[in-house]
Design an enzyme around this catalytic site. Structure first.
Site, PDB file in Angstrom:
ATOM      1  N   ARG A 531       8.721  -2.346  -6.943  1.00  0.00           N
ATOM      2  CA  ARG A 531       8.619  -1.819  -8.335  1.00  0.00           C
ATOM      3  C   ARG A 531       9.255  -3.281  -9.177  1.00  0.00           C
ATOM      4  NH1 ARG A 531      13.557  -1.029 -10.305  1.00  0.00           N
ATOM      5  NH2 ARG A 531      12.510  -0.210 -12.373  1.00  0.00           N
ATOM      6  N   GLY A 715       5.933  -6.141  -1.778  1.00  0.00           N
ATOM      7  CA  GLY A 715       6.588  -6.097  -0.506  1.00  0.00           C
ATOM      8  C   GLY A 715       6.225  -5.134   0.383  1.00  0.00           C
ATOM      9  N   GLU A 716       5.490  -4.235  -0.007  1.00  0.00           N
ATOM     10  CA  GLU A 716       5.081  -3.373   1.207  1.00  0.00           C
ATOM     11  C   GLU A 716       3.568  -3.216   1.782  1.00  0.00           C
ATOM     12  OE1 GLU A 716       7.425   0.521  -0.256  1.00  0.00           O
ATOM     13  OE2 GLU A 716       6.020  -0.556  -1.906  1.00  0.00           O
TER      14      GLU A 716
END
Lengths: 757, 289, 162
Positions: A531, A715-716
């Site tokens: 986020r 990031g994911e």
């Protein structure tokens, strides 16, 4: 009007080396791990040896008698500082130290405090406890109907707006059930050419950050300072203040570098315990977990996913998803994992009729929380394995089948939220092109058979969440960025400095990033769920614009005509007659969000942006042993416009390789609730030899229009497709389908044997 | 970990005197890599550690013997053995196995003697050294004796060494004419401890297998010599058919065990495959000249 | 508990030092007493390499080394590499290739890379993987680490030739 020096070309989009690079390669970076303060006591935790039981007695006398032991503390002692010592982001279900009951093996029951950590470790072995054992439940599906109830009463926290709907119930292990109903699934099934149903399972794994969790609390005069390896300093402050009944401003939370997080260091982990201990003994208290103890603290949800799809004329017409999440003994953030991942459980496909039931279950395992993907990798594993199976059954090329059903820009996703700035097709086509999918493929010889597989996935962001940033321009024109985003290795310090540089027209390298210190840095919900780039990035951009606007106003107030080439330093000097003053820009960002309708689970705005990721692999299976070798791995993502391409690329391969470990071998193994492999000797993570022979990472051309300079989180994303791509490739190579992770050589071998009969 | 007495004898004889006690909390300490793990985990709490680092340097010597064999002082580090030109010439299978044995830092400090005396069935050197016909010279309060490495292990983490006995030297017989290979199989990460280790040594005369030694480790409770597999090879022409017969015999005779690296049943199948592959590899490696 | 501590003398990054050391203390904890935090305990089992230091010029896992046993010996830590103020070629290559994320394992990788290039100035990828197999990076910056080792090797060879 431009009062700046000529703007250095393109701060955003430049592969700026990490700002903290030098500290890290020289071993001089600050971690809480390093921190020692005068008068500090070390803590060692005595842990439960039973998975579920009532505490009958705890005998601490032998430990107290050890020379050098300062004090031994149990749950009842904690009540002297905090009468209701239960914490958690979704439910206030987790006691600081066990009270009345223990709910998993490894749960903290008592602690020893000593000036010498070796003494604390020695003494803790002398504590004994007696339990009246209760029937445990370990499996997430059994937990739905089990007679064993982990928590008699559920106590919702009500902290976060997206979890406001949680309700307290009695005598159930279901912490949350998220439902979505769209169209008429039963009608779709009735009208279909074919209906396919499969069940997929994932195992429990652990983040194993190499800096094990560590927190240090220092009591002050009616105040408390906590130095902690945390991904969520603002949450820690709020939650500790709530526990103590204090205003926020009496609790200070300081976070230096983190030696990895991956979701393990979110919300409250050790902070409540060290805070209570420090207040109890009026001395600084440090708790450093060992690698082993991390396994008892937080993990990634094991899951079971039942998925059923109807197909008519090559199109998926209906899909029913039932997902069971093994949350372990304490909810942690499991309910959010359950709901947020529930939104996208049917996958990135255009399906008119959808039914989703996603359940967060309590069991007597160590708690499960967020781990790089917030449940999405578990879902993609299931729906992309399922997609491939359907394509094979229908004798349609798996890529073609995906193309026929893919969720296109502007179409409504299952929740009713329209897809926007979501390059799903581009990600799929990028992988397909890279892998020369349409060309003949070498299928291997002898015992070595080759195969290839593709999988794509997507994720909604965590919403609605708030980020606040401050940009401070000093008298000499240099500037600092104050924010509570935690750089745990993902490179946020550098990326955020790039946004400041771009906005103010200065070199990124000249922006100093002030690490989280809640006395100084403003609120941020947490560093999680990819986020920060979007939420904090927007806040940082607003803060920098605010500073720039004030500099412009200052120039105007000084009577400088537009276009004057005055830098901030000159403005300050002109204004104050010397090097003095500040310009403070503040930015605050919260995106719009609409809670899903409680009855249907639908909302036309569940997320401010979509993360897209996919993976293609070429593999070789040794049919005599079941070993799978990854010959080539192609990862592609839509991350909008990358702020720092090189750091993004490292994030992509890092995420994919982490998921590779979860796919092939990582697994927390149990014997009656006791993790039997809680160390690196027995819980193996990927090493350098596990790196695929070739790995390629692609950022597809895209833009997140609402993101800072077109960027969004990443990031994911590269975790999403890895597991099903490998399972699909195994199927392609040797004709067997694995439906349970990890995909060990033995599992592959057994499947091959079973197929041969 | 609690405090203990750490003593530093200057000779092997002195070390043996310091170890001559019935107290199991008195242990020798050479490289210490395995012992430190046990101490840190709290499963071993010493009262006295006898540091062997200061004993006569001759116990760390690595040298070829005149007859084409090798003598490895027990205090030689694994790295020293890995880099020895004599070892490379006489038994190249040893340095080849070293590349994937534990890691560089462990090899830098772990000693040959300690590696064997630890009795861990997952170690790579016991199968390798025993397949080469290795023996250990053991010294203790009652004097010196020799033990074949294949007979050194009595169970899971157990050896036939008595309290107070130390491995002084590893002795390898002449290797001329023997072809050897070691293969291991990991089932989790590549750098995991092996699920299976297979070491084979073949003596070929006039195109037939005259003699062989086939050892299995990791998949079994302790290092095990596979006599039936060896018998299946005796006098046979090396090749797929003979190797398959040996592999089947190995799979029948070995008592594999379940653990986190795989089921016993699976390890038996791995053994069948790896015996075949290791024998073929030994032939490819060729005999030591 | 009996006092099992003892005074030891050793060379730390080139300087003679003394310390009073308990028998059970390991080398990582001893280094912390000298405010050296570059070697750090992570797995505590010698498997991750975060605690890599040199003893008498040989790489060891500090967490598996008894502190008393460095008496009379020479200990070198990552902090020695830039003592003159300039980064080592290996450190610079790690920065240039972006060969880390969280940085916790980085000193260990840097130290091991120095050792590798001392032994083998021109390692191929297989040799790099074999040598670094005992170091773990949970951020999995392995592709970048391999490139950093290659870059450092090339630069060091070029510097040697010049």
């Amino acid at each position: 009007m431009n009062v700046m020096r000529p703007m250095p070309a393109g701060q955003v989009g430049r592969s700026v080396p990490r700002l903290e690079a030098r500290e890290k390669v020289t071993g001089r970076a600050d971690y809480v791990h390093n921190l020692v303060v005068p008068g500090m006591l070390y803590t060692k935790v005595f842990r439960s040896t039973v998975p579920h039981g009532r505490i009958v007695s705890i005998d601490t006398s032998a430990a107290e008698a050890v020379e050098g032991v300062y004090r031994v503390v149990t749950g009842e002692d904690i009540r002297k500082v905090v009468p209701e010592p239960y914490y958690g982001p979704a439910f206030h279900d987790q006691p600081v130290l066990a009270l009345d009951k223990v709910r998993h093996v490894g749960e903290p029951v008592a602690v020893v405090l000593a000036e010498d950590p070796y003494v604390a470790a020695e003494a803790v072995q002398l504590i004994t406890a007696e339990y009246e054992e209760l029937e445990p439940v370990f499996d997430e599906v059994e937990a739905v109907t089990s007679r064993a109830v982990v928590h008699e009463v559920l106590k919702p926290a009500g902290t976060f707006p997206d979890l406001k709907h949680l309700v307290g119930r009695r005598d159930t292990n279901v912490a949350l059930d998220y439902q979505l109903r769209r169209g008429d699934v039963d009608a779709a099934f009735a009208a279909a050419d074919r209906v396919f149903e499969h069940e997929f399972r994932t195992q429990q794994t652990m983040h194993t950050p190499l800096e094990p969790m560590v927190s240090l609390a220092i009591p002050g005069h009616e105040s408390l300072t906590i130095h902690t390896a945390s991904q969520s300093p603002s949450f820690v402050r709020i939650e500790i203040a709530r526990l103590l009944g204090w205003p926020e401003n009496r609790v200070r939370v300081v976070v230096p570098h983190l030696g990895g997080g991956f979701g393990a260091k979110l919300y409250i982990k050790l902070e409540a315990l060290v805070a209570c201990l420090a207040l109890l003994v009026r001395r600084p208290v440090k708790l450093s977990l060992t690698m082993e103890e991390q396994f008892y603290t937080i993990s990634k949800h094991a899951s079971t996913f039942r998925i059923r799809s109807s197909v008519k004329d090559g199109k998926i017409t209906g899909r029913r998803c039932e997902v069971f999440w093994n949350g372990g003994a304490y909810a942690d953030i499991g309910p959010r994992v359950t709901q947020k991942s529930g939104f996208t459980a049917p996958g990135p496909y255009d399906i008119d009729n959808v039914s989703i039931d996603s359940y967060a279950l309590y069991t007597n395992r160590p708690p499960a929380g967020a781990l790089r993907g917030f449940g999405i990798p578990q879902l993609v594993w299931a729906y992309e394995s399922h997609t491939d199976l359907i394509a094979r059954e229908l004798e349609i090329d798996p890529v073609e089948f995906r193309r026929n059903n893919i969720l296109r820009e502007g179409r409504e996703q299952a929740t009713g939220t329209a897809m926007k700035d979501a390059a799903i097709e581009a990600v799929l086509e990028d992988i397909v092109a890279r892998m020369d999918w349409s060309k003949p493929f070498d299928r291997g010889t002898g015992p070595l058979r080759r195969g290839r597989g593709i999988a794509i996935g997507f994720k909604a962001s965590i919403s609605p969440t708030t980020s606040v940033a401050i940009v401070n321009v000093y008298g000499d024109g240099s500037s600092s960025l104050y924010l509570s985003t935690v750089d745990m290795g993902q490179g946020s310090d550098t990326a955020m400095a790039q946004i400041v540089g771009e906005t103010l027209g200065i070199e990124t390298e000249n922006v100093k990033v002030i690490h989280p210190d809640t006395d100084v840095t403003p609120y941020d919900m947490a560093t999680l769920g990819s986020r920060s780039t979007f939420h904090m990035g927007n806040a940082v951009k607003l803060a920098a614009q605010h500073a720039r606007d004030q500099l412009d106003a200052l120039a105007r107030s000084l009577g400088l005509p537009p276009g004057t080439n005055y830098g901030p330093k000159d403005l300050f000097k002109k204004k104050y007659g010397m090097q003095a003053g500040n310009i403070v820009g503040v930015g605050s960002y919260i995106p719009d969000y609409k809670s899903p309708d409680p009855a249907t689970g639908l909302s036309d705005n569940v997320t401010p942006f979509w993360m897209i990721g996919g993976t293609g692999v070429e593999i070789e299976v040794d049919t005599e042993t079941g070993h799978v070798r990854i010959l080539r791995m192609v990862n592609a993502v839509d991350c909008g416009r990358p702020l720092n391409p090189k750091i993004v690329e490292t994030q992509l391969s890092g995420a994919a390789l982490m998921q590779l470990g979860f796919t092939l071998f990582e697994n927390m193994e149990y014997d009656n609730g006791q993790v039997t492999n809680a160390s690196f000797a027995d819980y193996k993570i990927p090493g350098i030899h596990d790196l695929p022979a070739r790995i390629e990472n692609d950022i597809v051309e895209a833009e997140q229009k609402s993101g800072p300079y077109g960027a969004k989180g990443v990031g994911e994303s590269a975790t999403f497709g890895v597991s099903p791509a490998i399972a699909n490739a195994i199927h392609d190579a040797v004709g067997v389908r694995l439906t349970e992770m990890p995909l060990t050589p033995e599992a592959v071998f057994r499947a091959i044997r079973a197929q041969k009969g | 970990m609690r405090g203990f007495e750490l003593v530093h004898p200057a000779s092997l004889g002195e070390a043996i005197k310091l170890l001559d006690t019935d107290d199991p909390t008195v242990r020798p300490f050479s490289g210490g890599t395995a012992l430190m793990l046990m101490m840190k985990a709290g499963v071993f709490q010493p009262s006295r550690l006898v540091d062997l680092g200061g004993i006569e340097p001759e116990h760390a010597a690595v040298e070829a013997t005149g007859d084409g064999g090798l003598k490895l002082g027990a205090m030689a580090t694994l790295a020293q053995v890995e880099r020895s030109a004599d070892v490379m010439r006489v038994a190249p299978v040893i340095p080849r196995a070293m590349k994937r044995l534990a890691n560089v830092r462990v090899r830098n400090v772990a000693r040959i003697g300690g590696n064997l005396a630890h009795g861990d069935p997952h170690m790579d050197l016991p199968p390798v050294l025993s397949s080469l016909g290795g023996e250990v010279a053991v010294t203790g309060p009652a004097g010196e004796r020799r033990i074949a490495i294949e007979s050194l292990f009595s169970g899971y983490y157990e050896t036939v060494l008595s309290q107070g006995e130390l491995i002084r030297q590893v002795i390898l017989p002449p290797q001329r004419g023997w072809a050897s290979a070691y293969m291991k199989c990991t089932t989790r990460s590549a750098d995991d401890w092996p699920a299976l280790g297979v070491a084979v040594s073949l003596k070929l005369t006039d195109g037939a297998v005259q003699d062989s030694r086939i050892m299995v480790s990791a998949a079994t409770e302790k290092l095990t010599r596979l006599a039936a597999a060896e018998a299946a090879l005796e006098g046979a022409q090396p090749g797929e058919a003979a190797f398959a017969r040996a592999a089947d015999a190995a799979a029948t005779e070995a008592e594999t065990i379940d653990d986190a690296r795989g089921s016993a049943e699976y390890k038996t199948e791995l053994l069948r495959v790896y015996v075949k592959r290791a024998l073929a590899e030994a032939v490819r490696n060729g005999a030591v000249q | 508990m009996d006092d099992t501590s003892r005074q030891i003398r050793f060379t730390l990054n080139g300087r003679p030092v003394t310390a009073r050391v308990e028998s059970h203390l390991d080398l990582v904890d001893l280094l912390r007493r000298f405010d050296l935090f570059g070697a750090r305990e992570s797995c505590g089992q010698g498997l991750c390499g975060c605690c890599t230091v040199l003893v008498d010029g040989v790489a060891v896992s500090g967490c598996l080394t008894l502190a008393q046993l460095v008496d009379g010996r020479s200990v070198t830590t990552v902090e020695s590499l830039d003592e003159g103020g300039a980064l080592s070629p290996v450190q610079q290559a790690f920065i240039d290739e972006g060969a880390f994320q969280c940085g916790f394992c980085t000193p260990g990788f840097v130290m091991m890379t120095h050792e590798l290039l001392k032994e083998n100035p021109d390692p191929d990828e297989a040799a790099i993987r074999d040598y670094l197999a005992g170091n773990l990076c949970r951020c999995a910056a392995y592709p970048e680490i391999i490139r950093a080792v290659q870059t450092a090797a090339t630069r060091m060879k070029t510097a040697q030739a010049a």
